[in-house]
Design an enzyme around this catalytic site. Structure first.
Site, PDB file in Angstrom:
ATOM      1  N   TYR A 166       0.874  -1.174   0.000  1.00 26.55           N
ATOM      2  CA  TYR A 166       0.000   0.000   0.000  1.00 26.55           C
ATOM      3  C   TYR A 166       0.910   1.223   0.000  1.00 26.55           C
ATOM      4  O   TYR A 166       2.068   1.150  -0.380  1.00 26.55           O
ATOM      5  CB  TYR A 166      -0.916  -0.100   1.229  1.00 26.55           C
ATOM      6  CG  TYR A 166      -2.071   0.872   1.283  1.00 26.55           C
ATOM      7  CD1 TYR A 166      -2.916   1.059   0.191  1.00 26.55           C
ATOM      8  CD2 TYR A 166      -2.338   1.577   2.448  1.00 26.55           C
ATOM      9  CE1 TYR A 166      -3.985   1.934   0.256  1.00 26.55           C
ATOM     10  CE2 TYR A 166      -3.407   2.449   2.526  1.00 26.55           C
ATOM     11  CZ  TYR A 166      -4.229   2.632   1.431  1.00 26.55           C
ATOM     12  OH  TYR A 166      -5.290   3.501   1.497  1.00 26.55           O
ATOM     13  N   ARG A 219      -6.231  10.653 -10.766  1.00 29.42           N
ATOM     14  CA  ARG A 219      -5.602  11.335  -9.622  1.00 29.42           C
ATOM     15  C   ARG A 219      -5.065  10.275  -8.660  1.00 29.42           C
ATOM     16  O   ARG A 219      -5.626  10.045  -7.605  1.00 29.42           O
ATOM     17  CB  ARG A 219      -6.616  12.238  -8.914  1.00 29.42           C
ATOM     18  CG  ARG A 219      -6.007  13.213  -7.924  1.00 29.42           C
ATOM     19  CD  ARG A 219      -7.014  13.656  -6.889  1.00 29.42           C
ATOM     20  NE  ARG A 219      -7.537  12.560  -6.104  1.00 29.42           N
ATOM     21  CZ  ARG A 219      -6.941  12.037  -5.041  1.00 29.42           C
ATOM     22  NH1 ARG A 219      -5.773  12.488  -4.637  1.00 29.42           N
ATOM     23  NH2 ARG A 219      -7.511  11.047  -4.358  1.00 29.42           N
ATOM     24  N   LYS A 237      -5.774  -2.048  -2.683  1.00 31.53           N
ATOM     25  CA  LYS A 237      -6.893  -1.850  -1.750  1.00 31.53           C
ATOM     26  C   LYS A 237      -7.608  -3.162  -1.452  1.00 31.53           C
ATOM     27  O   LYS A 237      -7.977  -3.458  -0.313  1.00 31.53           O
ATOM     28  CB  LYS A 237      -7.890  -0.846  -2.342  1.00 31.53           C
ATOM     29  CG  LYS A 237      -7.370   0.578  -2.445  1.00 31.53           C
ATOM     30  CD  LYS A 237      -7.565   1.342  -1.155  1.00 31.53           C
ATOM     31  CE  LYS A 237      -7.091   2.777  -1.298  1.00 31.53           C
ATOM     32  NZ  LYS A 237      -7.360   3.597  -0.130  1.00 31.53           N
ATOM     33  N   GLU A 309     -12.157   5.070  -6.382  1.00 31.36           N
ATOM     34  CA  GLU A 309     -10.813   5.307  -5.870  1.00 31.36           C
ATOM     35  C   GLU A 309     -10.018   6.187  -6.836  1.00 31.36           C
ATOM     36  O   GLU A 309      -9.917   5.887  -8.031  1.00 31.36           O
ATOM     37  CB  GLU A 309     -10.102   3.958  -5.704  1.00 31.36           C
ATOM     38  CG  GLU A 309      -8.897   3.999  -4.818  1.00 31.36           C
ATOM     39  CD  GLU A 309      -9.225   4.284  -3.365  1.00 31.36           C
ATOM     40  OE1 GLU A 309      -8.526   5.114  -2.775  1.00 31.36           O
ATOM     41  OE2 GLU A 309     -10.173   3.682  -2.831  1.00 31.36           O
ATOM     42  N   ASP A 310      -9.492   7.283  -6.312  1.00 35.40           N
ATOM     43  CA  ASP A 310      -8.565   8.147  -7.050  1.00 35.40           C
ATOM     44  C   ASP A 310      -9.134   8.690  -8.360  1.00 35.40           C
ATOM     45  O   ASP A 310      -8.438   8.750  -9.384  1.00 35.40           O
ATOM     46  CB  ASP A 310      -7.238   7.423  -7.288  1.00 35.40           C
ATOM     47  CG  ASP A 310      -6.426   7.314  -6.000  1.00 35.40           C
ATOM     48  OD1 ASP A 310      -6.800   7.968  -5.021  1.00 35.40           O
ATOM     49  OD2 ASP A 310      -5.430   6.572  -5.970  1.00 35.40           O
ATOM     50  N   ASP A 332     -13.496   6.298  -1.106  1.00 36.24           N
ATOM     51  CA  ASP A 332     -12.518   6.240  -0.025  1.00 36.24           C
ATOM     52  C   ASP A 332     -11.790   7.559   0.148  1.00 36.24           C
ATOM     53  O   ASP A 332     -11.437   7.939   1.270  1.00 36.24           O
ATOM     54  CB  ASP A 332     -11.527   5.107  -0.284  1.00 36.24           C
ATOM     55  CG  ASP A 332     -10.652   4.820   0.922  1.00 36.24           C
ATOM     56  OD1 ASP A 332     -11.181   4.796   2.043  1.00 36.24           O
ATOM     57  OD2 ASP A 332      -9.440   4.620   0.745  1.00 36.24           O
ATOM     58  N   ASP A 333     -11.549   8.284  -0.942  1.00 37.08           N
ATOM     59  CA  ASP A 333     -10.833   9.560  -0.855  1.00 37.08           C
ATOM     60  C   ASP A 333     -11.659  10.618  -0.131  1.00 37.08           C
ATOM     61  O   ASP A 333     -11.111  11.450   0.594  1.00 37.08           O
ATOM     62  CB  ASP A 333     -10.468  10.060  -2.255  1.00 37.08           C
ATOM     63  CG  ASP A 333      -9.655   9.031  -3.024  1.00 37.08           C
ATOM     64  OD1 ASP A 333      -8.593   8.652  -2.538  1.00 37.08           O
ATOM     65  OD2 ASP A 333     -10.114   8.592  -4.091  1.00 37.08           O
ATOM     66  N   ASN A 474      -0.335  11.713   0.458  1.00 39.37           N
ATOM     67  CA  ASN A 474       0.468  10.545   0.083  1.00 39.37           C
ATOM     68  C   ASN A 474       1.013  10.721  -1.331  1.00 39.37           C
ATOM     69  O   ASN A 474       0.422  11.441  -2.130  1.00 39.37           O
ATOM     70  CB  ASN A 474      -0.412   9.281   0.124  1.00 39.37           C
ATOM     71  CG  ASN A 474      -0.775   8.890   1.540  1.00 39.37           C
ATOM     72  OD1 ASN A 474       0.064   8.897   2.425  1.00 39.37           O
ATOM     73  ND2 ASN A 474      -2.033   8.547   1.752  1.00 39.37           N
TER      74      ASN A 474
END
Length: 618
Positions: A166, A219, A237, A309-310, A332-333, A474
């Protein structure tokens, strides 16, 4: 038991008539023992659970129990085929009897290792690698040849291996995904598949999918548009869904939606594995996502969890708003980050004092993470004080690339920033905003490294006895400041946590252990809670419940070290408690479909968790 009943005729098909009577007797014996097991538990059998709420198609929940029949029903694997199947391969752990029964003699060296010795050998090998990306590649190789050993390794060494599979290593893996790509670990859906997405989903070999993690690669962490190479994120994930949350690996599906990329470096790279075209947008993009969401629901049902995600800001908020009322979706973001940060804030109150409403919050970054965290804080304050959320938002200020978000900028702001435009004179820099707002809590979600400067941290320390500083971006290179900088510049006063891990810091003879506000605390347990309850929608109340459950797991021993998060070594226990609280809220809100409601949801969550121990084959 369910598996045996459902497939007893399939078993007979594979056997000659002379053996079918024996199978029926074995089934009868197994049914009898199952009934006894249920009687011992007062009618509620938590020992085998539902493996995360879906029928145990492959008998994986009985991972450490001896089986009366071999685990394959649809095709009988043996010899090299068995060794090449990562779900059933045990490598040198095949016993002498299994080697005889399954035609493995000569295909393996003569030594027989148990799983613990295999684990010890692999950890020794992993520690020889000096480059983190090489460790990542070694772990991915292991996952592709021996699934159970991969998860055993990850579960038993989670604090050491989490940064490998991760953040931060997964960021570098995504940047180089085209170079290290060996075989597909998920589904790739591109513009070429428009009109055929349902057919593409049917190409995936597993049919009982519980969790989908999907990205469009625009992203990736703080690294920007990585296009098709963003697949490393869904794969990583979902590894954590299994290792930390206990969701069966066969029930997890990583997906990358490839609509092109605006990354010129990738477009000019002859080895780039995605579509070599500019990123699609507008109606073309919306139609592809609409087809995808419709196909997912049609193929996997109402209760499949789709985790976004992203995605870039402009798509992330729109997708969550559009599909949250018709699908079981989670970003999740926006939501996961918010929940884990709120948990840290709730826990930190024991160190800094007061209630959440007593504090003033300043964010650097007003994108998905920043506004998501801010909204959940406002909701929690509203819940605690009974004040309307419009009022509780006034305690929270955000700084974006143009400065402090204030009401005079309202017309030019994106819609998701407008609730945070408060009355105040314009302020251009973060340092000036800290001096003007005088926050007690400083949160970085900007994706821009080194933005919590020495002057900013020193100002926070001059304003507060115990300034709370969260550098969440991150990977590590994008963190707003390091742990050492936070502790040194604040002269040891700061309570610090980050998105990526940092080593302990010694300052003036005292050792400070930085916390990690890692989404991995929340999303595995959150997803498990949705699955075991059969939830059909996600609500903010569930996110608040997850935050409160995580905060409750911080012990006095953790507080004594300055930690506001519990250690990852207890993550499965933590995930079970989060899952139980989320499931409880789903039942309370009338959104749960798994009935009757289990009496002890913590015990039930634990019983549903996948175990990576080897099975005995006969």
């Amino acid at each position: 038991m369910m598996w045996l009943n459902r497939h007893r005729h399939n078993i007979n098909i594979l056997l000659p008539p002379t053996k079918q009577g024996l199978v029926q007797k074995l089934l009868a014996v197994t049914m009898s023992s199952t009934s006894l097991k249920e009687m011992r538990n007062g009618g509620e059998d938590y020992s085998n659970g539902h493996g995360g709420g879906v029928r145990d198609l492959y008998g994986e929940d009985c991972a450490t129990e001896d089986q009366l029949i071999t685990p394959w029903t649809f095709s009988v694997a043996s010899g090299c085929s068995l060794l090449r199947d990562p779900r059933y391969n045990k490598g040198l752990a095949f016993t002498e009897g299994e080697r005889d029964a399954h035609y493995l003699r000569g295909l393996l060296p003569p030594a027989v290792f148990n799983q613990e010795l295999q684990e010890k050998r692999l950890m020794h090998n992993l520690r020889q690698y000096e480059v983190p990306l090489h460790r990542y590649m070694a772990m991915m190789d292991l996952q592709e040849r021996n699934e159970r050993l991969f998860y055993k390794l990850l579960i038993d060494n989670v604090e050491e291996l989490l940064p490998v599979v991760y953040t931060p290593t997964v960021g570098e893996a995504c940047q180089k995904y085209g170079s290290i790509f060996r075989r597909p670990q998920g589904l790739y859906i591109s513009l070429k598949e428009k009109g055929k997405i349902l057919e593409v989903l049917k190409n995936w070999p597993e049919k009982s999918i519980q969790v989908i993690v999907v990205t469009d690669g625009e992203r990736i962490l703080g690294l920007g548009d990585l296009g098709c190479q963003g697949m490393g994120i869904p794969v990583g994930k979902l590894s954590l869904y299994t290792a930390l949350g206990g969701v069966r690996p066969s029930s997890c599906l990583p997906i990358t939606i490839d609509v092109g990329t605006n990354n010129e470096k990738l477009l000019n790279d002859e080895f780039y594995i995605g579509l070599k075209q500019k990123r699609a947008a507008g109606q073309e993009y919306a139609e592809l996502l609409e087809e995808f969401m419709r196909a997912v629901k049609q193929n996997y049902g109402e209760k499949v969890l789709v985790q976004f995600e992203d995605f870039a800001n402009h798509n992330a908020f729109d997708l969550l708003e559009k599909y949250s009322s018709s699908h079981l979706v989670f970003n999740d973001d926006i939501q996961g980050t918010a929940s884990v940060v709120l948990a840290g804030l709730l826990a930190s109150l024991k160190l800094v004092g007061g209630t959440l409403a007593d504090h003033t919050f300043l964010f650097l970054g007003a994108g998905e993470a920043g506004t998501g965290i801010a909204e959940l804080i406002a909701l929690e304050i509203s819940k605690q004080t009974k004040a309307p959320v419009e009022k509780t938002r006034k305690k929270i200020w955000l700084v974006d690339s143009k400065g402090l978000i204030v009401s005079s900028r309202l017309e030019s702001l994106q819609h998701f920033k407008k609730p945070w435009a408060h009355e105040h004179e314009p302020v251009k820099t973060l340092l000036d905003a800290v001096k003007a707002i005088k926050p007690t809590v400083l949160i970085g979600s900007s994706g821009a490294g080194k933005t919590f400067t020495k002057e900013v941290v020193e100002t926070m320390a001059s304003l507060n006895e115990k300034p709370l500083i969260l550098a969440l971006s991150n990977p590590t290179s994008q963190s707003e400041c390091t742990a050492e900088e936070a502790y040194t510049w604040s002269k040891g006063k700061a309570i610090f946590a980050s998105g990526s891990p940092f080593d302990p810091v010694e300052y003036e003879g005292k050792v400070f252990v930085p916390g990690q506000a890692n989404n991995a605390y929340i999303f595995p347990g959150f997803g498990l809670g949705l699955i075991i309850s059969g939830a059909i929608r996600v609500r903010d109340e569930m996110l608040l419940a997850a935050s409160e459950a995580l905060a409750a797991q911080v012990s006095q021993e953790n507080y004594d070290k300055g930690l506001i998060y519990p250690p990852f070594s207890n993550i499965r226990k933590i995930s079970a408690h989060i899952a139980a609280k989320v499931a409880t809220k789903a039942y309370d809100l009338g959104l749960a479909s798994h009935l009757p409601r289990p009496k002890d949801l913590v015990k039930y969550a634990e019983s549903c968790m996948y175990s990576p121990g080897y099975r005995s084959y006969r």
